[in-house]
Design a protein around this motif. Structure first.
Motif, PDB file in Angstrom:
ATOM      1  N   ILE A   1     -32.387 -44.543   6.360  1.00  0.00           N
ATOM      2  CA  ILE A   1     -33.776 -44.498   6.789  1.00  0.00           C
ATOM      3  C   ILE A   1     -34.527 -45.639   6.118  1.00  0.00           C
ATOM      4  O   ILE A   1     -34.472 -45.784   4.904  1.00  0.00           O
ATOM      5  CB  ILE A   1     -34.426 -43.157   6.381  1.00  0.00           C
ATOM      6  N   GLY A   2     -35.233 -46.424   6.923  1.00  0.00           N
ATOM      7  CA  GLY A   2     -36.055 -47.505   6.389  1.00  0.00           C
ATOM      8  C   GLY A   2     -37.528 -47.181   6.579  1.00  0.00           C
ATOM      9  O   GLY A   2     -37.911 -46.601   7.584  1.00  0.00           O
ATOM     10  N   PHE A   3     -38.351 -47.556   5.621  1.00  0.00           N
ATOM     11  CA  PHE A   3     -39.793 -47.328   5.681  1.00  0.00           C
ATOM     12  C   PHE A   3     -40.464 -48.686   5.818  1.00  0.00           C
ATOM     13  O   PHE A   3     -40.424 -49.496   4.892  1.00  0.00           O
ATOM     14  CB  PHE A   3     -40.261 -46.587   4.433  1.00  0.00           C
TER      15      PHE A   3
ATOM     16  N   GLY B   1     -39.308 -49.593   1.540  1.00  0.00           N
ATOM     17  CA  GLY B   1     -38.340 -48.744   0.870  1.00  0.00           C
ATOM     18  C   GLY B   1     -37.278 -48.259   1.836  1.00  0.00           C
ATOM     19  O   GLY B   1     -37.376 -48.457   3.044  1.00  0.00           O
ATOM     20  N   ALA B   2     -36.249 -47.619   1.291  1.00  0.00           N
ATOM     21  CA  ALA B   2     -35.153 -47.121   2.127  1.00  0.00           C
ATOM     22  C   ALA B   2     -34.354 -46.065   1.374  1.00  0.00           C
ATOM     23  O   ALA B   2     -34.343 -46.035   0.143  1.00  0.00           O
ATOM     24  CB  ALA B   2     -34.230 -48.272   2.534  1.00  0.00           C
ATOM     25  N   ILE B   3     -33.710 -45.215   2.139  1.00  0.00           N
ATOM     26  CA  ILE B   3     -32.715 -44.277   1.626  1.00  0.00           C
ATOM     27  C   ILE B   3     -31.461 -44.531   2.450  1.00  0.00           C
ATOM     28  O   ILE B   3     -31.487 -44.421   3.672  1.00  0.00           O
ATOM     29  CB  ILE B   3     -33.165 -42.811   1.771  1.00  0.00           C
TER      30      ILE B   3
ATOM     31  N   GLY C   1     -19.095 -41.613   0.103  1.00  0.00           N
ATOM     32  CA  GLY C   1     -19.986 -42.679  -0.310  1.00  0.00           C
ATOM     33  C   GLY C   1     -21.087 -42.253  -1.242  1.00  0.00           C
ATOM     34  O   GLY C   1     -21.151 -41.120  -1.702  1.00  0.00           O
ATOM     35  N   ASP C   2     -21.970 -43.203  -1.512  1.00  0.00           N
ATOM     36  CA  ASP C   2     -23.082 -43.029  -2.440  1.00  0.00           C
ATOM     37  C   ASP C   2     -24.394 -42.953  -1.663  1.00  0.00           C
ATOM     38  O   ASP C   2     -24.508 -43.484  -0.559  1.00  0.00           O
ATOM     39  CB  ASP C   2     -23.164 -44.230  -3.390  1.00  0.00           C
ATOM     40  N   LEU C   3     -25.402 -42.324  -2.284  1.00  0.00           N
ATOM     41  CA  LEU C   3     -26.764 -42.361  -1.764  1.00  0.00           C
ATOM     42  C   LEU C   3     -27.549 -43.363  -2.592  1.00  0.00           C
ATOM     43  O   LEU C   3     -27.525 -43.315  -3.826  1.00  0.00           O
ATOM     44  CB  LEU C   3     -27.430 -40.988  -1.830  1.00  0.00           C
ATOM     45  N   LEU C   4     -28.248 -44.272  -1.911  1.00  0.00           N
ATOM     46  CA  LEU C   4     -28.999 -45.327  -2.571  1.00  0.00           C
ATOM     47  C   LEU C   4     -30.476 -45.194  -2.215  1.00  0.00           C
ATOM     48  O   LEU C   4     -30.815 -44.994  -1.059  1.00  0.00           O
ATOM     49  CB  LEU C   4     -28.503 -46.703  -2.108  1.00  0.00           C
TER      50      LEU C   4
ATOM     51  N   GLU D   1     -32.707 -51.664  -5.032  1.00  0.00           N
ATOM     52  CA  GLU D   1     -32.144 -50.368  -5.368  1.00  0.00           C
ATOM     53  C   GLU D   1     -32.702 -49.888  -6.700  1.00  0.00           C
ATOM     54  O   GLU D   1     -32.632 -50.601  -7.702  1.00  0.00           O
ATOM     55  CB  GLU D   1     -30.623 -50.460  -5.433  1.00  0.00           C
ATOM     56  N   LYS D   2     -33.244 -48.671  -6.739  1.00  0.00           N
ATOM     57  CA  LYS D   2     -33.794 -48.097  -7.966  1.00  0.00           C
ATOM     58  C   LYS D   2     -32.960 -46.929  -8.482  1.00  0.00           C
ATOM     59  O   LYS D   2     -32.869 -46.720  -9.684  1.00  0.00           O
ATOM     60  CB  LYS D   2     -35.236 -47.610  -7.742  1.00  0.00           C
ATOM     61  N   VAL D   3     -32.349 -46.168  -7.566  1.00  0.00           N
ATOM     62  CA  VAL D   3     -31.533 -45.017  -7.962  1.00  0.00           C
ATOM     63  C   VAL D   3     -30.295 -44.974  -7.081  1.00  0.00           C
ATOM     64  O   VAL D   3     -30.368 -45.216  -5.879  1.00  0.00           O
ATOM     65  CB  VAL D   3     -32.310 -43.684  -7.809  1.00  0.00           C
ATOM     66  N   ARG D   4     -29.149 -44.679  -7.720  1.00  0.00           N
ATOM     67  CA  ARG D   4     -27.894 -44.500  -6.991  1.00  0.00           C
ATOM     68  C   ARG D   4     -27.268 -43.194  -7.449  1.00  0.00           C
ATOM     69  O   ARG D   4     -27.103 -42.952  -8.644  1.00  0.00           O
ATOM     70  CB  ARG D   4     -26.931 -45.653  -7.257  1.00  0.00           C
ATOM     71  N   LEU D   5     -26.927 -42.354  -6.494  1.00  0.00           N
ATOM     72  CA  LEU D   5     -26.183 -41.125  -6.750  1.00  0.00           C
ATOM     73  C   LEU D   5     -24.804 -41.342  -6.143  1.00  0.00           C
ATOM     74  O   LEU D   5     -24.666 -41.485  -4.928  1.00  0.00           O
ATOM     75  CB  LEU D   5     -26.877 -39.922  -6.112  1.00  0.00           C
TER      76      LEU D   5
END
Length: 186
Positions: free
Chosen positions: A117-119, A129-131, A142-145, A157-161
């Motif tokens: 998702i892009g904002f 921003g984006a998720i 995979g990872d969530l960014l 990128e600010k947070v990576r799970l």
């Protein structure tokens, strides 16, 4: 003076009265008046089964808002630019069943490709921003960014799970090696 009610265009074969035997309606587009005024909207219907009649699946309200689902299942059809009626779905009860989700992204199967998702601003030209889900291997593991932008059109990128549960803060494009890793911004 416009009449009341709606006008409907149906797609079908046969002229009988028994759905699925000698009458086969596949779908419809219906224009309707809203609240007795001259504004209106459109409803779209599809057929759920051989014997079933077409049923509403989507509508565009008088203000241009889109509802995926039935207007009768929600309290109003004008809820945001895009609304998805998830009545009868429970993703939490079966996380692996895509039919239970209100929204599903069918990602590219290529390792290293991200989607999400892009904002953006109202013209769609500046990303704030984006998720994303970043594919890291077979079966779409995979990872969530999570990305945000400190200035116009510069999301980072600010947070990576990660897929194995590790969390990294400000570790742009670098998967964290510890359970929780925090790096100073910049």
């Amino acid at each position: 003076t416009p009449g009341s009610g709606s006008l409907r265009l149906e797609f079908h074969y046969g002229t009988g009265t028994t759905e699925g035997t000698n009458r086969f309606r596949f779908g419809y587009v219906e224009g309707y008046r809203a609240g007795g005024s001259n504004d209106g909207g459109l409803k779209f219907g599809t057929k759920p089964s051989n014997a079933g009649a077409p049923d509403e699946r989507m509508s565009i309200g008088p203000t241009g808002n889109v509802l995926i689902g039935k207007q009768s299942d929600v309290s109003t059809s004008d809820r945001g630019r895009l609304a998805i009626d998830c009545e009868g779905r429970d993703a939490g009860a079966n996380l692996t069943n895509s039919a239970q989700y209100g929204l599903v992204f069918l990602n590219d199967p290529t390792t290293g490709v991200s989607n999400g998702i892009g904002f953006f601003n109202d013209s769609g030209s500046t990303c704030g921003g984006a998720i994303l889900h970043a594919d890291r291997g077979s079966s779409n593991l995979g990872d969530l960014l999570f990305y945000t932008a400190a200035s116009a059109n510069t999301p980072t990128e600010k947070v990576r799970l990660t897929s194995d549960g590790k969390i990294g803060f400000n570790y742009a494009a670098t998967p964290p090696s510890e359970d929780i890793m925090i790096c100073t911004a910049g």
